[in-house]
Design an enzyme around this catalytic site. Structure first.
Site, mmCIF file in Angstrom:
data_model
loop_
_atom_site.group_PDB
_atom_site.id
_atom_site.type_symbol
_atom_site.label_atom_id
_atom_site.label_comp_id
_atom_site.label_asym_id
_atom_site.label_seq_id
_atom_site.Cartn_x
_atom_site.Cartn_y
_atom_site.Cartn_z
ATOM 1 N N ARG A 100 0.764 -1.266 0.000
ATOM 2 C CA ARG A 100 0.000 0.000 0.000
ATOM 3 C C ARG A 100 0.784 1.298 0.000
ATOM 4 O O ARG A 100 0.169 2.359 -0.049
ATOM 5 C CB ARG A 100 -0.997 0.030 1.180
ATOM 6 C CG ARG A 100 -1.878 -1.197 1.333
ATOM 7 C CD ARG A 100 -2.708 -1.438 0.118
ATOM 8 N NE ARG A 100 -3.735 -2.452 0.336
ATOM 9 C CZ ARG A 100 -4.254 -3.190 -0.641
ATOM 10 N NH1 ARG A 100 -3.871 -3.031 -1.893
ATOM 11 N NH2 ARG A 100 -5.186 -4.077 -0.380
ATOM 12 N N HIS A 150 -2.563 -11.854 -12.887
ATOM 13 C CA HIS A 150 -3.800 -12.034 -12.129
ATOM 14 C C HIS A 150 -4.818 -12.436 -13.184
ATOM 15 O O HIS A 150 -5.249 -11.616 -13.995
ATOM 16 C CB HIS A 150 -4.198 -10.737 -11.435
ATOM 17 C CG HIS A 150 -5.480 -10.847 -10.668
ATOM 18 N ND1 HIS A 150 -5.614 -10.430 -9.370
ATOM 19 C CD2 HIS A 150 -6.706 -11.335 -11.018
ATOM 20 C CE1 HIS A 150 -6.850 -10.656 -8.960
ATOM 21 N NE2 HIS A 150 -7.533 -11.201 -9.944
ATOM 22 N N ASP A 187 -0.751 -13.034 -1.038
ATOM 23 C CA ASP A 187 -1.584 -11.951 -1.582
ATOM 24 C C ASP A 187 -2.058 -11.039 -0.444
ATOM 25 O O ASP A 187 -3.194 -10.565 -0.446
ATOM 26 C CB ASP A 187 -2.764 -12.528 -2.367
ATOM 27 C CG ASP A 187 -3.504 -11.462 -3.168
ATOM 28 O OD1 ASP A 187 -2.914 -10.398 -3.435
ATOM 29 O OD2 ASP A 187 -4.683 -11.688 -3.514
ATOM 30 N N HIS A 193 -7.216 -4.095 3.953
ATOM 31 C CA HIS A 193 -8.198 -2.993 3.875
ATOM 32 C C HIS A 193 -8.704 -2.769 5.299
ATOM 33 O O HIS A 193 -8.728 -3.711 6.097
ATOM 34 C CB HIS A 193 -9.372 -3.370 2.964
ATOM 35 C CG HIS A 193 -8.964 -3.649 1.552
ATOM 36 N ND1 HIS A 193 -8.628 -2.658 0.659
ATOM 37 C CD2 HIS A 193 -8.819 -4.821 0.879
ATOM 38 C CE1 HIS A 193 -8.309 -3.199 -0.510
ATOM 39 N NE2 HIS A 193 -8.413 -4.511 -0.403
HETATM 40 O O1 DOR Z 1 -8.295 -9.430 -3.306
HETATM 41 C C1 DOR Z 1 -7.396 -8.801 -3.846
HETATM 42 N N1 DOR Z 1 -7.039 -7.584 -3.396
HETATM 43 N N2 DOR Z 1 -6.783 -9.322 -4.902
HETATM 44 C C2 DOR Z 1 -5.882 -8.608 -5.629
HETATM 45 O O2 DOR Z 1 -5.295 -9.161 -6.521
HETATM 46 C C3 DOR Z 1 -5.663 -7.188 -5.315
HETATM 47 C C4 DOR Z 1 -5.863 -6.980 -3.886
HETATM 48 C C5 DOR Z 1 -5.782 -5.539 -3.405
HETATM 49 O O3 DOR Z 1 -4.844 -4.841 -3.821
HETATM 50 O O4 DOR Z 1 -6.580 -5.149 -2.572
#
Ligand code: DOR
Length: 447
Positions: free
Chosen positions: A68, A180, A305, A309
């Site tokens: 991020r 992806h 991955d 959030h």
């Molecule tokens: O669930 C996901 N979130 N898959 C991704 O490939 C991107 C990621 C994100 O950047 O939030």
């Protein structure tokens, strides 16, 4: 800048490159492993760790994370994420380009590398993102593990879903392409069909198995057309795994996330939108087929991955909620717990989480415990089970889809280039990792 230190780890159960264990000592000097032996005595001054009862593994290399920074630091940043890595036994990571600005040119890549040098406790590398009109940058961007293409599940600059544009990217240069793989046209159409449904479980139907399979097929075809090194990120369906089992060129690799091995669509009923990710969670049957593909070597390694959030963002109503779950703090313990249950061996876990990603990205001197290799190590406790607790998490987002799970194999010490980055619950925030250097991939057994 911290001074090089020598560490002497005593009485550890050490995993050797052939997958066997030896109880003994390990000595580091100048960031490298210099000796592994039943007993080491040294006259020089060293920091000693008594590792009686602990198991020494190579540090985890997590080849797909989203940290991020820059631009989205309210979710996570390179410092908090790398603290979480140290706690989870992750000593190196490869990070994705969907930050702000996008990592789609040399300038953005250089800026990220600079940020990481000042903030990261563990070793780092950054993908360069394809935008469809940055071919020049994709050819020269350096150092990078490869080109990331979002064939679907992305809005804005990084979505590349046009077959002609994809063909053109595959045809130029020879750098690794990581995809992806989800078919955006199918997702768009199904999003309209299911527009009035706000149950998070609908996410797995909108972005269904077929959407993943279509895109994986296309990427495989383009890779074969140009014999282009391809890596399939977070493979999520049994259908893709079976496709790859039948037809996997030697220059293609694939990864799976712990989420796609341990969670399935049942998770929506328990944790709602916290279970929403891309590609989505699938069925129990997919879990099983993916596990088998991993055990059989059809899938090469594990990536988290890690995509944090905030809880506030995740509390919105679907489909306003963002997709993604954090993972670097729980990946190793999840896999080691599976090994303790007999699902696989600890040696397999080490291969999937250290040796195989090192090989896939040509990371010299990483992924194995042997003299001459970098002293990136994790000492884990395979005797104690502890639950994943929200209050103990170091990721800035502050939650995990695995909260409450009783796991073993937690890191007691994490060592980055010979320095103790994490010890018994405490992060040493002074430690800094290094930029990773990338070589080429050879699929032969002994490379
Ligand atoms: O669930 C996901 N979130 N898959 C991704 O490939 C991107 C990621 C994100 O950047 O939030």
């Amino acid at each position: 800048m911290s001074l090089p230190t020598s560490l002497l780890i005593r009485h550890a159960r050490i995993i050797l490159p052939n997958g066997e264990f030896m109880v003994g000592d390990l000595l580091t000097s100048d960031h490298s492993i210099v000796e592994v032996a039943p007993s080491i005595s040294t006259t020089t001054s060293v920091t000693e760790i008594d590792a009686t009862g602990l198991t020494l593994l190579p540090g985890v290399i997590d080849p797909q994370v989203h940290f991020r920074e820059p631009g989205l630091e309210y979710k996570e940043d390179l410092f908090t994420a790398s603290c979480a890595c140290a706690k989870g036994g992750v000593t190196s990571f490869l990070e994705m380009p969907n930050t702000r600005p996008l990592t789609a040119n040399q300038k953005a890549l250089d800026e990220k590398l600079q940020l990481a040098a000042s903030k990261c406790l563990v070793n780092y590398g950054f993908f360069i993102g394809a935008t469809g009109d940055n071919t020049e940058e994709l050819l020269r961007g350096n150092p990078t593990p490869g080109i990331k293409i979002f064939m679907g599940s992305m809005r804005g600059g990084l979505l590349v879903d046009d077959e002609e544009v994809l063909d053109s990217i595959f045809s130029q240069g020879d750098r690794l392409i990581a995809v992806h793989a989800e078919d955006q046209a199918r997702i768009n159409q199904r999003r309209q069909e299911f527009a009035n449904i706000h149950e998070p479980a609908i996410h797995s139907q909108i972005q269904d198995n077929q959407a993943a399979l279509l895109a994986t097929k296309l990427a495989l075809n383009l890779s074969k057309k140009y014999q282009r090194r391809l890596h399939i990120l977070h493979m999520s369906t049994g259908d893709e795994a079976e496709l790859l089992r039948k037809d996997k060129p030697s220059w293609v690799t694939a990864e799976v996330t712990p989420q796609h091995l341990f969670l399935n669509t049942d998770a929506y009923a328990k944790i709602g939108t916290l279970a929403q990710m891309n590609p989505p969670l699938r069925t129990q049957h997919d879990n099983q087929v993916l596990w088998q593909a991993l055990l059989d070597g059809v899938i090469d390694f594990i990536a988290t991955d890690h995509a944090p959030h905030t809880l506030e963002e995740k509390a919105q109503e679907y489909p306003k909620t963002p997709s993604g779950m954090p993972g670097v703090e729980t990946s190793l313990t999840l896999m080691l717990t599976a090994a303790m249950k007999g699902k696989c061996t600890v040696a397999q876990v080490v291969n999937w989480m250290s040796a195989a990603p090192a090989k896939a990205y040509g990371l010299k001197n990483k992924g194995v415990i042997a003299p001459g290799y970098d002293a990136d190590l994790v000492l884990v406790d395979l005797n104690t089970y502890r639950p994943v607790l929200r209050q103990e998490l170091l990721t800035k987002c502050g939650w995990s889809p695995f909260e409450g799970w009783e796991l073993t194999g937690w890191s007691v010490y994490t060592i980055v280039r010979g320095e103790i980055a994490y010890a018994k619950g405490q992060v040493n925030t002074e430690v800094r990792g290094r930029a990773l250097e990338f070589g080429s991939y050879s699929s032969s057994q002994d490379s």
